[in-house]
Design a protein around this motif. Structure first.
Motif, PDB file in Angstrom:
ATOM      1  N   GLN A 141      28.232 -52.136 -26.505  1.00  0.00           N
ATOM      2  CA  GLN A 141      27.452 -51.373 -25.517  1.00  0.00           C
ATOM      3  C   GLN A 141      27.896 -49.910 -25.521  1.00  0.00           C
ATOM      4  O   GLN A 141      27.078 -48.984 -25.507  1.00  0.00           O
ATOM      5  CB  GLN A 141      27.644 -51.979 -24.124  1.00  0.00           C
ATOM      6  CG  GLN A 141      26.967 -51.197 -22.998  1.00  0.00           C
ATOM      7  CD  GLN A 141      25.455 -51.115 -23.150  1.00  0.00           C
ATOM      8  OE1 GLN A 141      24.726 -52.021 -22.796  1.00  0.00           O
ATOM      9  NE2 GLN A 141      24.951 -50.036 -23.709  1.00  0.00           N
ATOM     10  N   LEU A 142      29.201 -49.688 -25.563  1.00  0.00           N
ATOM     11  CA  LEU A 142      29.705 -48.296 -25.567  1.00  0.00           C
ATOM     12  C   LEU A 142      29.213 -47.547 -26.804  1.00  0.00           C
ATOM     13  O   LEU A 142      28.727 -46.411 -26.714  1.00  0.00           O
ATOM     14  CB  LEU A 142      31.230 -48.301 -25.523  1.00  0.00           C
ATOM     15  CG  LEU A 142      31.882 -46.915 -25.608  1.00  0.00           C
ATOM     16  CD1 LEU A 142      31.530 -46.073 -24.381  1.00  0.00           C
ATOM     17  CD2 LEU A 142      33.407 -47.035 -25.763  1.00  0.00           C
ATOM     18  N   VAL A 143      29.288 -48.192 -27.956  1.00  0.00           N
ATOM     19  CA  VAL A 143      28.846 -47.531 -29.203  1.00  0.00           C
ATOM     20  C   VAL A 143      27.361 -47.213 -29.128  1.00  0.00           C
ATOM     21  O   VAL A 143      26.914 -46.123 -29.515  1.00  0.00           O
ATOM     22  CB  VAL A 143      29.161 -48.419 -30.427  1.00  0.00           C
ATOM     23  CG1 VAL A 143      28.454 -47.931 -31.668  1.00  0.00           C
ATOM     24  CG2 VAL A 143      30.688 -48.473 -30.664  1.00  0.00           C
ATOM     25  N   ALA A 144      26.600 -48.121 -28.525  1.00  0.00           N
ATOM     26  CA  ALA A 144      25.151 -47.873 -28.380  1.00  0.00           C
ATOM     27  C   ALA A 144      24.923 -46.638 -27.504  1.00  0.00           C
ATOM     28  O   ALA A 144      24.084 -45.779 -27.821  1.00  0.00           O
ATOM     29  CB  ALA A 144      24.472 -49.103 -27.769  1.00  0.00           C
ATOM     30  N   TRP A 145      25.687 -46.527 -26.417  1.00  0.00           N
ATOM     31  CA  TRP A 145      25.536 -45.348 -25.539  1.00  0.00           C
ATOM     32  C   TRP A 145      25.969 -44.075 -26.238  1.00  0.00           C
ATOM     33  O   TRP A 145      25.384 -43.009 -26.065  1.00  0.00           O
ATOM     34  CB  TRP A 145      26.339 -45.558 -24.262  1.00  0.00           C
ATOM     35  CG  TRP A 145      25.687 -46.494 -23.264  1.00  0.00           C
ATOM     36  CD1 TRP A 145      24.353 -46.751 -23.116  1.00  0.00           C
ATOM     37  CD2 TRP A 145      26.361 -47.291 -22.291  1.00  0.00           C
ATOM     38  NE1 TRP A 145      24.156 -47.656 -22.112  1.00  0.00           N
ATOM     39  CE2 TRP A 145      25.367 -48.007 -21.570  1.00  0.00           C
ATOM     40  CE3 TRP A 145      27.704 -47.481 -21.927  1.00  0.00           C
ATOM     41  CZ2 TRP A 145      25.671 -48.881 -20.526  1.00  0.00           C
ATOM     42  CZ3 TRP A 145      28.010 -48.362 -20.883  1.00  0.00           C
ATOM     43  CH2 TRP A 145      26.996 -49.052 -20.204  1.00  0.00           C
ATOM     44  N   MET A 146      27.012 -44.175 -27.067  1.00  0.00           N
ATOM     45  CA  MET A 146      27.469 -42.990 -27.813  1.00  0.00           C
ATOM     46  C   MET A 146      26.376 -42.553 -28.798  1.00  0.00           C
ATOM     47  O   MET A 146      26.070 -41.368 -28.934  1.00  0.00           O
ATOM     48  CB  MET A 146      28.758 -43.301 -28.571  1.00  0.00           C
ATOM     49  CG  MET A 146      29.984 -43.405 -27.699  1.00  0.00           C
ATOM     50  SD  MET A 146      31.457 -43.734 -28.713  1.00  0.00           S
ATOM     51  CE  MET A 146      32.756 -43.342 -27.520  1.00  0.00           C
ATOM     52  N   LYS A 147      25.771 -43.542 -29.473  1.00  0.00           N
ATOM     53  CA  LYS A 147      24.726 -43.202 -30.453  1.00  0.00           C
ATOM     54  C   LYS A 147      23.492 -42.631 -29.758  1.00  0.00           C
ATOM     55  O   LYS A 147      22.831 -41.729 -30.264  1.00  0.00           O
ATOM     56  CB  LYS A 147      24.369 -44.435 -31.286  1.00  0.00           C
ATOM     57  CG  LYS A 147      25.494 -44.806 -32.266  1.00  0.00           C
ATOM     58  CD  LYS A 147      25.171 -45.959 -33.169  1.00  0.00           C
ATOM     59  CE  LYS A 147      26.301 -46.141 -34.216  1.00  0.00           C
ATOM     60  NZ  LYS A 147      26.203 -47.449 -34.912  1.00  0.00           N
ATOM     61  N   ALA A 148      23.226 -43.133 -28.542  1.00  0.00           N
ATOM     62  CA  ALA A 148      22.058 -42.613 -27.797  1.00  0.00           C
ATOM     63  C   ALA A 148      22.262 -41.137 -27.444  1.00  0.00           C
ATOM     64  O   ALA A 148      21.307 -40.380 -27.280  1.00  0.00           O
ATOM     65  CB  ALA A 148      21.852 -43.432 -26.526  1.00  0.00           C
ATOM     66  N   LEU A 149      23.523 -40.722 -27.393  1.00  0.00           N
ATOM     67  CA  LEU A 149      23.822 -39.296 -27.139  1.00  0.00           C
ATOM     68  C   LEU A 149      23.971 -38.527 -28.442  1.00  0.00           C
ATOM     69  O   LEU A 149      24.359 -37.368 -28.469  1.00  0.00           O
ATOM     70  CB  LEU A 149      25.117 -39.174 -26.314  1.00  0.00           C
ATOM     71  CG  LEU A 149      25.016 -39.520 -24.836  1.00  0.00           C
ATOM     72  CD1 LEU A 149      26.412 -39.610 -24.210  1.00  0.00           C
ATOM     73  CD2 LEU A 149      24.178 -38.469 -24.089  1.00  0.00           C
ATOM     74  N   ASP A 150      23.689 -39.250 -29.550  1.00  0.00           N
ATOM     75  CA  ASP A 150      23.782 -38.639 -30.886  1.00  0.00           C
ATOM     76  C   ASP A 150      25.178 -38.073 -31.139  1.00  0.00           C
ATOM     77  O   ASP A 150      25.346 -36.984 -31.682  1.00  0.00           O
ATOM     78  CB  ASP A 150      22.729 -37.533 -31.017  1.00  0.00           C
ATOM     79  CG  ASP A 150      22.455 -37.218 -32.503  1.00  0.00           C
ATOM     80  OD1 ASP A 150      21.915 -36.132 -32.793  1.00  0.00           O
ATOM     81  OD2 ASP A 150      22.883 -38.051 -33.354  1.00  0.00           O
ATOM     82  N   LEU A 151      26.191 -38.853 -30.700  1.00  0.00           N
ATOM     83  CA  LEU A 151      27.580 -38.470 -30.988  1.00  0.00           C
ATOM     84  C   LEU A 151      27.935 -38.997 -32.372  1.00  0.00           C
ATOM     85  O   LEU A 151      27.356 -39.991 -32.836  1.00  0.00           O
ATOM     86  CB  LEU A 151      28.520 -39.070 -29.927  1.00  0.00           C
ATOM     87  CG  LEU A 151      28.233 -38.714 -28.466  1.00  0.00           C
ATOM     88  CD1 LEU A 151      29.332 -39.296 -27.562  1.00  0.00           C
ATOM     89  CD2 LEU A 151      28.119 -37.209 -28.256  1.00  0.00           C
ATOM     90  N   ASP A 152      28.894 -38.369 -33.000  1.00  0.00           N
ATOM     91  CA  ASP A 152      29.400 -38.859 -34.287  1.00  0.00           C
ATOM     92  C   ASP A 152      30.406 -39.968 -33.972  1.00  0.00           C
ATOM     93  O   ASP A 152      31.488 -39.693 -33.451  1.00  0.00           O
ATOM     94  CB  ASP A 152      30.078 -37.687 -35.021  1.00  0.00           C
ATOM     95  CG  ASP A 152      30.722 -38.132 -36.338  1.00  0.00           C
ATOM     96  OD1 ASP A 152      30.489 -39.304 -36.725  1.00  0.00           O
ATOM     97  OD2 ASP A 152      31.472 -37.345 -36.942  1.00  0.00           O
ATOM     98  N   VAL A 153      30.032 -41.220 -34.222  1.00  0.00           N
ATOM     99  CA  VAL A 153      30.873 -42.361 -33.831  1.00  0.00           C
ATOM    100  C   VAL A 153      31.791 -42.757 -34.977  1.00  0.00           C
ATOM    101  O   VAL A 153      31.339 -42.944 -36.115  1.00  0.00           O
ATOM    102  CB  VAL A 153      30.000 -43.565 -33.411  1.00  0.00           C
ATOM    103  CG1 VAL A 153      30.889 -44.749 -33.013  1.00  0.00           C
ATOM    104  CG2 VAL A 153      29.089 -43.188 -32.241  1.00  0.00           C
ATOM    105  N   GLN A 154      33.076 -42.841 -34.683  1.00  0.00           N
ATOM    106  CA  GLN A 154      34.059 -43.262 -35.691  1.00  0.00           C
ATOM    107  C   GLN A 154      34.942 -44.349 -35.091  1.00  0.00           C
ATOM    108  O   GLN A 154      35.247 -44.326 -33.906  1.00  0.00           O
ATOM    109  CB  GLN A 154      34.941 -42.070 -36.090  1.00  0.00           C
ATOM    110  CG  GLN A 154      34.181 -40.916 -36.747  1.00  0.00           C
ATOM    111  CD  GLN A 154      35.050 -39.657 -36.821  1.00  0.00           C
ATOM    112  OE1 GLN A 154      35.236 -38.967 -35.818  1.00  0.00           O
ATOM    113  NE2 GLN A 154      35.590 -39.370 -37.997  1.00  0.00           N
ATOM    114  N   VAL A 155      35.348 -45.303 -35.932  1.00  0.00           N
ATOM    115  CA  VAL A 155      36.257 -46.380 -35.515  1.00  0.00           C
ATOM    116  C   VAL A 155      37.454 -46.362 -36.462  1.00  0.00           C
ATOM    117  O   VAL A 155      37.274 -46.306 -37.688  1.00  0.00           O
ATOM    118  CB  VAL A 155      35.563 -47.765 -35.570  1.00  0.00           C
ATOM    119  CG1 VAL A 155      36.537 -48.878 -35.141  1.00  0.00           C
ATOM    120  CG2 VAL A 155      34.320 -47.769 -34.670  1.00  0.00           C
ATOM    121  N   ASP A 156      38.659 -46.399 -35.908  1.00  0.00           N
ATOM    122  CA  ASP A 156      39.823 -46.323 -36.806  1.00  0.00           C
ATOM    123  C   ASP A 156      40.354 -47.723 -37.126  1.00  0.00           C
ATOM    124  O   ASP A 156      39.828 -48.746 -36.661  1.00  0.00           O
ATOM    125  CB  ASP A 156      40.889 -45.385 -36.227  1.00  0.00           C
ATOM    126  CG  ASP A 156      41.674 -45.974 -35.055  1.00  0.00           C
ATOM    127  OD1 ASP A 156      42.383 -45.196 -34.393  1.00  0.00           O
ATOM    128  OD2 ASP A 156      41.571 -47.190 -34.801  1.00  0.00           O
TER     129      ASP A 156
END
Ligand code: HGY
Ligand code: MN
Ligand code: MN
Length: 418
Positions: A48-63
């Motif tokens: 859900q968090l990643v979906a919200w980040m993508k909806a804000l067009d943020l650059d999503v990275q996972v380490d």
């Protein structure tokens, strides 16, 4: 209300996201929600968090340890600019409240949303982080994801950690699909801010809205095992007993005395305890329990650890049992960045919000990130001082005002850094 007129906090979306995330892992029987690190429920929260980040067009990275980062890049960032980072965690304890950790992550999204809705790019990239396993319930230590990010634990050691349920952390990370490839620590924040509920009684008791968190107490966790002898509860005279249950209980009483004797600064908690064979008419042959000691002063924390160690040796001798103790976590007290604390205080003053400088009793990701970047925390009140409990609550207007302070501090720090 932000000091950057075109930037406005979208309060309704922030409150809605807090509620929506709070429903993930909801426990209809015992109340609250349970999203223990790397469980299916926590995966759902992550998704859900990643979906919200993508909806804000943020650059999503996972380490590699599963820390999630969403970045709103500045116009000048070609991918290596040190961002202003806001963060916290979305994993929870069992039957938790909806705000611990989640509030800080979602308020960070609200700051990014203010830029997006104003169609303004920040002068420096801003990153929102959700760190893996802050609670340390299933895998120790707590604040693990931010500890790895700050270089205090290798990613390989973290991935190899065995949980209280016998699972290997790295396997669970793979299973839930959050074994990323970003090298932990590769995003070094220019500065770090964490907005969090106080989880204690001070702000409410003093009718104060904003906590300017200057420092955070030291934490010492250990697992203690007492090996005695099982025997018949009805035929064994007290003087002949080697009663692991009695010893464990005596240790709990002594820990309360250690806390009392400290004048209130040392806190001692035995949160987990089990007996074997755990049968009504058998003297326990084994007792296993955890000890959580905290104090803002390192010397007092060491003194409490030493007094416990002495007591264990004494009572082992007296009762004729064997006692072992394994250190699970040891973090020294942390002092946050004075300049950031001043900025938070100045923002609260400008808004006319009551505020006070204070110490954090709980551990937070900020204490780890403080190892690699200037860091500070903002607190808002917890009703009744309750947390790690379904009844955890902060009023909506307090949540929104806390987020307004975060937004304002971010805007001022961005302007100051350019
Ligand atoms: O234990 C703590 O203080 C934090 O909630 N992990
Ligand atoms: Mn927390
Ligand atoms: Mn917590």
């Amino acid at each position: 209300m932000s000091k950057c007129p075109e930037l406005r906090l979208n309060g309704p979306i922030l409150l809605q996201q807090i509620r929506t995330l709070g429903e993930i892992g909801a426990d209809p029987v015992n109340g609250g929600r349970t999203r223990i690190a790397l469980t299916d429920a926590e995966k759902a929260g992550r998704d859900q968090l990643v979906a919200w980040m993508k909806a804000l067009d943020l650059d999503v990275q996972v380490d590699r340890i599963g820390n999630i980062f969403g970045t709103l890049r500045s116009a000048t960032d070609e991918g290596h600019q040190a961002p202003l980072m806001m963060g916290s965690h979305i994993d929870t304890v069992t039957n938790a409240g909806a705000l611990d950790g989640c509030y800080g992550v979602l308020a960070g999204l609200a700051v990014a949303r203010a830029f997006r809705e104003a169609d303004v790019l920040p002068s420096r990239s801003i990153t929102i982080g959700a760190f893996t396993n802050e609670e340390g319930v299933r895998y120790q230590p707590d604040m693990m994801g931010s500890l790895v990010h700050a270089g205090g634990m290798t990613a390989d050691d973290a991935l190899a950690t065995m949980g209280t349920d016998g699972t290997r952390l790295g396997d669970e990370l793979q299973r839930i699909g959050y074994a990323g490839d970003l090298e932990p620590g590769s995003i070094v924040p220019h500065e770090y801010l964490e907005l969090h509920i106080e989880q204690g009684p001070i702000l409410e008791a003093e009718g104060t809205l904003i906590g300017v968190v200057e420092n955070l107490q030291g934490i010492s966790w250990q697992q203690v095992v007492v090996q005695g002898n099982a025997n018949h509860a009805g035929t064994t005279p007290t003087r002949l007993r080697h009663d692991a249950g009695y010893v464990a209980s005596a240790v709990v009483a002594e820990l309360r005395q250690i806390a009392r004797d400290s004048g209130g600064t040392t806190l001692a908690t035995v949160g987990c305890m089990s007996f074997e064979p755990n049968v009504i008419n058998v003297i326990p042959r084994k007792a296993s329990f955890t000890v959580d000691l905290r104090d803002p002063d390192e010397e007092l924390l060491v003194a409490a650890e030493r007094r416990l160690e002495k007591f264990l040796a004494l009572i082992a001798e007296e009762e004729g049992v064997r006692i072992s103790s394994e250190r699970l976590v040891r973090f020294q007290p942390v002092i946050f960045d004075a300049g950031l604390a001043d900025e938070i205080e100045a923002c609260a003053s400008r808004f006319g919000f009551s505020h006070k400088r204070m110490t954090s009793g709980a551990g937070h990701d900020a204490q780890m990130i403080a190892r690699i970047a200037p860091s500070a925390m903002i607190f808002v009140p917890s009703r009744g001082g309750i947390s790690h409990n379904p009844r955890e609550h902060t009023d909506d207007d307090q949540l929104l005002k806390g987020a307004e302070v975060l937004l304002d501090v971010v805007v001022r720090r961005l302007n100051a850094s350019h």
